[in-house]
Design an enzyme around this catalytic site. Structure first.
Site, PDB file in Angstrom:
ATOM      1  CG  PHE A 150      11.281  50.727  -3.934  1.00 47.80           C
ATOM      2  CD1 PHE A 150      12.599  50.410  -4.210  1.00 47.80           C
ATOM      3  CD2 PHE A 150      10.325  50.513  -4.925  1.00 47.80           C
ATOM      4  CE1 PHE A 150      12.966  49.897  -5.436  1.00 47.80           C
ATOM      5  CE2 PHE A 150      10.694  49.999  -6.169  1.00 47.80           C
ATOM      6  CZ  PHE A 150      12.016  49.685  -6.421  1.00 47.80           C
ATOM      7  CG  ASP A 153       6.959  47.240   0.799  1.00 48.05           C
ATOM      8  OD1 ASP A 153       7.484  46.108   0.802  1.00 48.05           O
ATOM      9  OD2 ASP A 153       6.710  47.872  -0.250  1.00 48.05           O
ATOM     10  CE1 TYR A 197      11.466  41.777  -6.994  1.00 49.23           C
ATOM     11  CE2 TYR A 197       9.179  41.224  -7.421  1.00 49.23           C
ATOM     12  CZ  TYR A 197      10.147  42.163  -7.172  1.00 49.23           C
ATOM     13  OH  TYR A 197       9.813  43.503  -7.093  1.00 49.23           O
ATOM     14  CE  LYS A 198      12.853  43.714  -4.245  1.00 47.14           C
ATOM     15  NZ  LYS A 198      12.084  44.870  -3.782  1.00 47.14           N
ATOM     16  NE  ARG A 203      20.463  46.932  -3.375  1.00 49.18           N
ATOM     17  CZ  ARG A 203      19.180  46.810  -3.708  1.00 49.18           C
ATOM     18  NH1 ARG A 203      18.237  47.325  -2.930  1.00 49.18           N
ATOM     19  NH2 ARG A 203      18.816  46.226  -4.830  1.00 49.18           N
TER      20      ARG A 203
END
Ligand code: PLP
Length: 396
Positions: free
Chosen positions: A112, A183, A208-209, A355
């Site tokens: 990312f 990560d 938050y995912k 996605r």
């Protein structure tokens, strides 16, 4: 495991199939009450006494331990706070300091961007020959060498869902004297993670995912017990001090992972996150993973049977992908906008990726079949090729 019970714990808008819990998890129903209690009974009535009487000061570590159970961390070695980008920086700085004399941070080109940006910001600040090196994800194992200080990888690729083998790469890195930073942004709450078993050195992630802590929920950081007293906190804020209320002008790090705290924790957001963590009580990640592999396999089968213009961008082998499935389409952005207009929410990642995230806590087979059918209809009819679906919004 009966996921009908966990589904009841979330608010999902009428008529929506939510396949974007990998970007922002939905609202846990208990969060509104918990946040209201924090605002009214705690902040409202206790005022500053809330730090002691409502346990605010201990909240970041208490929640860290609950996350720790889901990622195979030893108890007392996970701390919440700040944002993931900041936790990446903190972990990298501490990892580099554990390996003096080496100057390279190795990562992969599938990572990312924020992780790479933070690494570059840090090496630029350090100067003195520090650098970030990136190789293709499949070339990481071969690129490990004695000049590398830190291997920084995101376990699950945010675009394709491709997974790195954490245990094998950590072992290989250690054989070269390299410190690892993992990560877990797309791992925590999505797949089984065994940080202790893999011998990981540092790990970071967001809440938050898949953990459903809400927009802007604080991140977390793990420091392996063997580094806990040696790790140097580069962001040496007062709440990571051994005795913050001594107001001593000399910085002395707090014992263990508490030194990774920086400043005043976001109590209202932590209250929402704590309510979100209740949904994981009694849930085993092995059950979540098994259900997630079934759902992603089913989605791939349904889509490939009915959408000939899409090509799979994720690994076909469920054991090699996280809890998401991605497809390439040359007009991926417009197709996703058309899908969202029909109530199926996934997202688009440049340049051409559709996605979809699968979250067994609240998504089942029925939603998977319905989403694939709507996608097939949009593609077969060309409904996506309308001007309103081509206009790009700021957040994709
Ligand atoms: C989502 C994500 C981020 C986001 O970082 P924030 O600081 O929380 O905005 C960073 N890294 C990875 C790998 C991610 O998936």
């Amino acid at each position: 495991m009966d996921f009908a019970k966990t589904k009841e714990l979330f608010h999902l808008p009428e008529g929506v199939i939510y396949l974007d819990g990998n970007s922002l998890g939905p609202l846990p129903k208990a969060a509104a009450g918990r946040v209201a209690q924090t605002l009214e009974a705690e902040w409202g009535e206790m005022l500053i006494k809330g730090w002691n009487d409502a346990g605010w000061m201990a909240l970041p570590g208490r929640i860290g331990d609950r996350i720790g159970r889901l990622i195979g961390a030893e108890s007392g070695h996970v701390m919440t706070g700040d944002t993931l980008s900041i936790k990446v920086w903190q972990a990298l700085a501490a990892a580099l300091a554990l390996n003096p004399g080496r100057k390279v941070i190795l990562s992969d080109t599938g990572n990312f961007p924020s992780d790479i940006y933070m690494a570059e910001g840090l090496t630029t600040l350090l100067g003195q020959g520090y650098e970030v090196r990136t190789v293709a994800p499949e070339d990481v194992a071969g690129a490990l060498s004695g000049d590398i200080a830190v291997l920084m990888l995101t376990e699950v690729d945010y675009r394709t869902g491709r997974m790195h083998d954490m245990a094998a790469l950590t072992k290989a890195a250690h054989a070269h004297g390299i410190v690892t930073v993992w990560d877990l942004a797309h791992s925590a709450g999505a797949i089984e993670v065994d940080l202790a078993g893999a011998g990981a050195d540092f790990a970071v992630g967001c809440t938050y995912k898949y953990l459903n802590g809400g927009p802007g929920a604080p991140a977390f950081i793990y420091v392996a017990p063997r580094h806990a007293e040696a790790a140097k906190p580069a962001l040496s804020g007062w709440l990571g001090h051994e005795a913050p209320f001594a107001f001593d002008l000399d910085y002395r790090p707090a014992p263990g992972v508490a030194r990774m705290r920086v400043g005043t924790p976001p109590i209202v957001q932590l209250a929402a996150l704590e309510a979100a963590m209740d949904a994981w009580d009694g849930v085993e990640m092995a059950d979540v993973r098994a259900a997630s592999m079934r759902l992603t396999d089913l989605f791939i089968a349904e889509v490939e049977a009915s959408c000939p213009t899409l090509t799979l961008a994720s690994p076909r082998d469920a054991t090699r992908r996280g809890s998401q499935v991605s497809f390439h389409h040359p007009h991926g952005y417009a197709v996703m906008q058309a899908l969202i207009a029909r109530g199926v929410i996934g997202d688009f990642r440049a340049p051409d990726i559709l996605r979809f995230g699968f979250t067994p806590l609240y998504i089942g087979e029925q939603e998977v079949r319905a989403a694939a059918a709507i996608l097939a209809d949009i593609l077969a009819t060309g409904a996506w090729d309308a001007p309103q679906f081509h206009a790009r919004k700021a957040v994709t």
